[in-house]
Design a protein around this motif. Structure first.
Motif, PDB file in Angstrom:
ATOM      1  N   ALA A  42     -39.992 -26.775 -35.626  1.00 19.13           N
ATOM      2  CA  ALA A  42     -40.857 -27.936 -35.437  1.00 19.13           C
ATOM      3  C   ALA A  42     -42.096 -27.543 -34.658  1.00 19.13           C
ATOM      4  CB  ALA A  42     -40.101 -29.019 -34.682  1.00 19.13           C
ATOM      5  N   LEU A  47     -30.336 -29.299 -33.089  1.00 21.71           N
ATOM      6  CA  LEU A  47     -30.454 -30.747 -33.298  1.00 21.71           C
ATOM      7  C   LEU A  47     -30.728 -31.031 -34.775  1.00 21.71           C
ATOM      8  CD1 LEU A  47     -32.767 -31.740 -30.281  1.00 21.71           C
ATOM      9  CD2 LEU A  47     -30.301 -32.046 -30.438  1.00 21.71           C
ATOM     10  N   LYS A  90     -32.073 -34.672 -27.759  1.00 27.18           N
ATOM     11  CA  LYS A  90     -33.039 -35.740 -28.006  1.00 27.18           C
ATOM     12  C   LYS A  90     -33.196 -36.548 -26.725  1.00 27.18           C
ATOM     13  CE  LYS A  90     -32.022 -37.289 -32.569  1.00 27.18           C
ATOM     14  NZ  LYS A  90     -32.294 -38.273 -33.571  1.00 27.18           N
ATOM     15  N   ALA A 136     -35.055 -26.689 -29.108  1.00 24.28           N
ATOM     16  CA  ALA A 136     -34.812 -28.087 -28.733  1.00 24.28           C
ATOM     17  C   ALA A 136     -33.322 -28.262 -28.484  1.00 24.28           C
ATOM     18  CB  ALA A 136     -35.286 -29.004 -29.856  1.00 24.28           C
ATOM     19  N   ALA A 190     -32.716 -34.196 -35.742  1.00 27.33           N
ATOM     20  CA  ALA A 190     -34.024 -34.502 -35.135  1.00 27.33           C
ATOM     21  C   ALA A 190     -35.076 -34.609 -36.231  1.00 27.33           C
ATOM     22  CB  ALA A 190     -34.400 -33.409 -34.146  1.00 27.33           C
ATOM     23  N   ASP A 191     -36.013 -35.541 -36.064  1.00 28.08           N
ATOM     24  CA  ASP A 191     -36.994 -35.791 -37.114  1.00 28.08           C
ATOM     25  C   ASP A 191     -38.396 -35.939 -36.510  1.00 28.08           C
ATOM     26  OD1 ASP A 191     -37.900 -36.184 -39.656  1.00 28.08           O
ATOM     27  OD2 ASP A 191     -36.322 -37.636 -40.164  1.00 28.08           O
ATOM     28  N   ARG A 221     -34.854 -24.753 -39.336  1.00 29.65           N
ATOM     29  CA  ARG A 221     -35.886 -25.777 -39.193  1.00 29.65           C
ATOM     30  C   ARG A 221     -36.669 -25.520 -37.909  1.00 29.65           C
ATOM     31  NH1 ARG A 221     -33.661 -30.797 -38.238  1.00 29.65           N
ATOM     32  NH2 ARG A 221     -35.085 -32.086 -39.420  1.00 29.65           N
ATOM     33  N   ILE A 260     -42.303 -30.622 -39.215  1.00 23.30           N
ATOM     34  CA  ILE A 260     -41.126 -29.746 -39.331  1.00 23.30           C
ATOM     35  C   ILE A 260     -41.297 -28.881 -40.575  1.00 23.30           C
ATOM     36  CG2 ILE A 260     -38.614 -29.668 -39.714  1.00 23.30           C
ATOM     37  CD1 ILE A 260     -38.444 -32.408 -38.288  1.00 23.30           C
ATOM     38  N   ILE A 284     -42.032 -34.302 -31.631  1.00 21.91           N
ATOM     39  CA  ILE A 284     -42.077 -33.515 -32.869  1.00 21.91           C
ATOM     40  C   ILE A 284     -43.208 -34.038 -33.753  1.00 21.91           C
ATOM     41  CG2 ILE A 284     -40.824 -32.838 -34.958  1.00 21.91           C
ATOM     42  CD1 ILE A 284     -38.228 -33.118 -33.406  1.00 21.91           C
ATOM     43  N   VAL A 333     -37.934 -34.619 -27.939  1.00 24.84           N
ATOM     44  CA  VAL A 333     -36.838 -33.671 -27.689  1.00 24.84           C
ATOM     45  C   VAL A 333     -37.116 -32.896 -26.399  1.00 24.84           C
ATOM     46  CG1 VAL A 333     -36.056 -33.344 -30.073  1.00 24.84           C
ATOM     47  CG2 VAL A 333     -37.985 -31.996 -29.235  1.00 24.84           C
ATOM     48  N   SER A 385     -37.330 -24.384 -32.261  1.00 23.72           N
ATOM     49  CA  SER A 385     -36.271 -24.411 -33.267  1.00 23.72           C
ATOM     50  C   SER A 385     -35.498 -25.724 -33.157  1.00 23.72           C
ATOM     51  CB  SER A 385     -35.322 -23.234 -33.035  1.00 23.72           C
ATOM     52  OG  SER A 385     -34.096 -23.495 -33.678  1.00 23.72           O
ATOM     53  N   LEU A 386     -35.149 -26.288 -34.313  1.00 20.34           N
ATOM     54  CA  LEU A 386     -34.347 -27.530 -34.319  1.00 20.34           C
ATOM     55  C   LEU A 386     -32.898 -27.246 -34.710  1.00 20.34           C
ATOM     56  CD1 LEU A 386     -36.791 -30.089 -36.022  1.00 20.34           C
ATOM     57  CD2 LEU A 386     -36.339 -29.759 -33.592  1.00 20.34           C
TER      58      LEU A 386
END
Lengths: 91, 364
Positions: free
Chosen positions: A23, A39, A58, A55, A42-43, A21, A12, A9, A48, A35-36
């Protein structure tokens, strides 16, 4: 069909008033949106597994790199290319 | 054919193969449910390295292969309808319908587009407000969240010119159907790792307990598949029937709850027709009433008569593990990837195409 490709990632952004969210995920040299929503924690800089633009899990960095290398070796990264004008190749 | 040196860890692969050989005392048949695993088994030559006592049976693990003929006909019909942009994953384009494939519809001028993600289809709908956009939403549980999410995105953003033609198939009911078929004799299963990434492993415990079969949730790389096979054989040799997780680095017991949430938001379970196999109870997803505005089957009046399958294609027997691709009289003769009689020869994850390309039995 059920291939999931690991990527990192890079950034975001939120859409739909913060509901969604999305990414930017880099796979080798290619960056695609994912798309997150599956998750939430997720950062940026996380690795991912991405399946058809979403996604789903992780994955640790070492695993991500090994899997990506394997997919590259066996020529399974075609779906990352721009498929807008894609047509199945005849033999 | 691949050589051991090309594997991620050739020493480990050798060790697994050695261990499999040392563990097997009698013949066992193991089904890998996932087409990605079939691909890996055949492409990497694992099939040829396994001892004779281990027979791998290739299951119905390719959603493209089991998408009903009638639905492909509907997709082709929609594609040729005025104003519809028909979007799909690439694998679906060459699957023959009863009259033509989506690729042939495209050649006739239909606006058929191959996408990487269903979420892109929503954007196409936004960018083309004067057109109708339909996404041909096929897939196992792995793909269902993305397809469901496209509906949620369209709903949230007020996009009304978007719909999905949904044909999802679910793995656990298929495993049960395969075991229930008297002709198929499967001793153990490799379950699909990415399906379980979404759904978790809980659905497999009752199957394993009821039918007394080992089920090992397995990844798709050669080492994963080899380890999965070894784990199944160890259980069989010890007369055990449990659910084990070979792919624990990715798969959690409970799966991905957020993904399950979005699936349940948009879809409900229904009976589903599997091409080549027939109807399997509770093995598919229908779009819930709440989102029926995004259900192409409700949105468009499409009544197309069920067409008969090509009688020469034995895809059903192949997908249930009763016959191998090369036991089909048409394999490599009238039926090739360039001219597929049935879907398992179309998708790269179909058993017939995998054998055709990589097994060395036929000059590809």
């Amino acid at each position: 069909m059920c291939l999931a490709i690991p990527g990192r990632i890079r950034s975001i952004e939120t859409k739909y008033n913060g509901l969604v969210r999305m990414a930017k995920v880099s796979f080798g040299g290619i960056t695609k949106e994912a798309s997150l929503e599956m998750l939430p924690d997720a950062d940026v800089d996380d690795y991912v597994l991405v399946h058809v633009g979403v996604a789903i899990s992780k994955v640790n960095e070492e695993e991500a790199q090994k899997t990506f290398k394997y997919l590259e070796e066996i020529g399974e990264l075609g779906e990352l290319e721009d498929v807008d004008e894609y047509l199945p190749k005849s033999e | 054919m691949k050589y051991m040196s090309e594997y991620r860890d050739p020493e480990l692969a050798k060790k697994y193969l050695e261990e499999i050989k040392n563990t097997v005392s009698r013949p066992w048949s193991i089904m890998e449910v996932c087409g990605g695993q079939t691909h890996s088994l055949v492409k990497n030559g694992i099939i040829d390295m396994l001892p004779d006592k281990v027979t791998m049976i290739h299951g119905p693990g390719c959603p493209v292969c089991v998408t009903p003929l009638n639905l492909i006909d509907k997709a082709v019909f929609l594609a040729l309808e005025k104003n519809v942009i028909l979007c799909s994953f690439g694998d679906m384009l060459r699957v023959p319908g009863s009259q033509k494939s989506l690729l042939e519809a495209k050649a006739e001028g239909a606006d058929v587009r191959v996408l990487y993600s269903p979420l892109e289809a929503v954007k196409i709908a936004q960018d083309n407000p004067d057109k109708e956009v339909v996404f041909f939403a096929v897939g196992f549980e792995t793909t269902a969240p993305a397809n469901a999410l496209s509906v949620v995105h369209a709903h949230r953003s007020g996009v009304k010119n978007y719909a999905i033609l949904a044909s999802h198939v679910l793995v656990p009911p298929a495993i049960k159907a395969v075991i229930d078929d008297e002709e198929s004799k499967i001793d153990g299963f490799l379950a699909a790792g990415h399906v379980c990434t979404i759904m978790g492993n809980t659905e497999y415990h009752p199957i394993s307990a009821t039918y007394k079969v080992p089920i090992v949730v397995t990844g798709f790389e050669p080492l994963d598949v080899l380890q999965g096979i070894l784990m199944v054989i160890r259980q069989l040799e010890q007369s055990k029937s449990e659910v084990e997780n070979q792919y624990a680095r990715i798969v959690r017991e409970e799966g991905n709850p957020e993904a399950q949430k979005v699936i349940n938001e948009v879809f409900e379970i229904r009976n589903q027709m599997w091409r080549g196999i027939g109807e399997i109870p509770d093995s598919g997803y229908a779009v819930r009433k709440k989102y029926e505005a995004y259900d192409a089957t409700k949105k468009y009046e499409v009544n197309i008569e069920e067409a008969p399958e090509n009688p020469k294609c034995i895809s059903g027997q192949i997908m249930k593990g009763i016959k191998k691709p090369f036991e089909c009289s048409q394999f490599g003769k009238t039926c090739k990837p360039t001219n597929p009689l049935g879907a398992p020869m179309v998708s790269s994850e179909g058993a017939c195409a995998a054998y055709y390309h990589f097994s060395g039995m036929v000059e590809a």
